[in-house]
Design an enzyme around this catalytic site. Sequence first.
Site, PDB file in Angstrom:
ATOM      1  N   LYS A  43       0.864  -1.286   0.017  1.00  6.25           N
ATOM      2  CA  LYS A  43       0.096   0.205   0.104  1.00  6.25           C
ATOM      3  C   LYS A  43       0.818   1.276   0.031  1.00  6.25           C
ATOM      4  CE  LYS A  43      -3.499   2.897   0.797  1.00  6.25           C
ATOM      5  NZ  LYS A  43      -4.293   3.269  -0.211  1.00  6.25           N
ATOM      6  N   CYS A 128      -2.098  10.397  -6.668  1.00  6.81           N
ATOM      7  CA  CYS A 128      -3.136  10.076  -5.367  1.00  6.81           C
ATOM      8  C   CYS A 128      -4.199  11.302  -5.674  1.00  6.81           C
ATOM      9  CB  CYS A 128      -2.768  10.018  -4.130  1.00  6.81           C
ATOM     10  SG  CYS A 128      -4.157   9.625  -2.876  1.00  6.81           S
TER      11      CYS A 128
HETATM   12  C1  DHB Z   1      -5.191   6.392  -2.459  1.00  3.41           C
HETATM   13  C2  DHB Z   1      -5.566   6.234  -3.633  1.00  3.41           C
HETATM   14  C3  DHB Z   1      -4.821   6.466  -4.733  1.00  3.41           C
HETATM   15  O1  DHB Z   1      -5.377   6.394  -6.007  1.00  3.41           O
HETATM   16  C4  DHB Z   1      -3.516   6.372  -4.567  1.00  3.41           C
HETATM   17  O2  DHB Z   1      -2.691   6.461  -5.719  1.00  3.41           O
HETATM   18  C5  DHB Z   1      -3.058   6.344  -3.339  1.00  3.41           C
HETATM   19  C6  DHB Z   1      -3.638   6.192  -2.087  1.00  3.41           C
HETATM   20  C7  DHB Z   1      -6.035   6.393  -1.315  1.00  3.41           C
HETATM   21  O3  DHB Z   1      -7.171   7.107  -1.419  1.00  3.41           O
HETATM   22  O4  DHB Z   1      -5.469   5.735  -0.422  1.00  3.41           O
END
Ligand code: DHB
Length: 309
Positions: A43, A128
């Site tokens: 993540k 993000c």
């Molecule tokens: C999240 C979503 C994304 O598309 C990303 O690249 C990183 C984090 C999120 O909302 O957690």
Amino acid sequence: DLAVAWLGIQMDNPLINASGVMCRTVEELEALRHSAAGALITKSCTLEPRKGNPEPRYASTALGSINSMGLPNAGYRYYLDYARRYDHEHDKPLLMSVSGMSLEDNLEMMAAFDEAALPVLVELNLSCPNLPGKPQIGYDFEASARLLAEVSKVYRRPFGVKLPPYFDPVHFGEMADVLDGCPSIGFVTCINSIGNGLVIDLERESVVIRPKDGLGGIGGDYVLPTALANVREFARRLPGRHVIGCGGIRSGREAFMHILAGATVVQVGTCLYEEGPACLTRIRDELVCLMQDKGYRTLADFRGCLRTL
Ligand code: DHB
């Protein structure tokens, strides 16, 4: 034979989870490690742990998904600890996504990953879409170039970037020029979700997720043509770098399309979220069958061989 070797790693097959899906906890990462995936990615991490946005923050639709998770993660030290304990010699390759809230945070994390000197591939997230008030850095070419130049000074191995989708040839060219100017870039992941879509529940006359009054990143079937365009454009504009295809893969057919467009390997997001790790076995086996039907023995036999008219 689905094997692929790239940037010093060897994968039995080209399937990886898309960062964010099934990779926030050690338990989820271990399930991926035991799955049919050819590699796994953690993540996106930040300097400190984050709870993320209020729920509901993910919803599925007939054609895909919308999410505004808001970067919930256990903080980079947690994922770095996982990587330190990982058996890199015997297990599938490990990639790590880094998504700092500022230039300084990114530099601190990348310096720590450099210091750890682990055989992992870092995917620096420039895209993000779900942090209220924070623009996606990948849409600011100047800021992206600055970030990559600074990161290259503290992180002395090849790394990759996760890009947002682009929708104009001028923008493909501008980002390709930024990446071309950064010799440390070994791979480019195309694409992150299509940011800030709006899904409406007609019955309830309502949005379906809570953050940002319902706006969120769109994934799944909706994004396949956009993902393929980005993969093809970056693959041909950046010969010598690898492209990871991500977007709309839910069977062997879409995986084949991404590789035909130039992807070295591919990531599975929405489908993995919806179906769990068993989908990786299915997609892998479907890709084998499709290649057999077409008479291809290896991924290299058709990678980047998309025909034009
Ligand atoms: C999240 C979503 C994304 O598309 C990303 O690249 C990183 C984090 C999120 O909302 O957690």
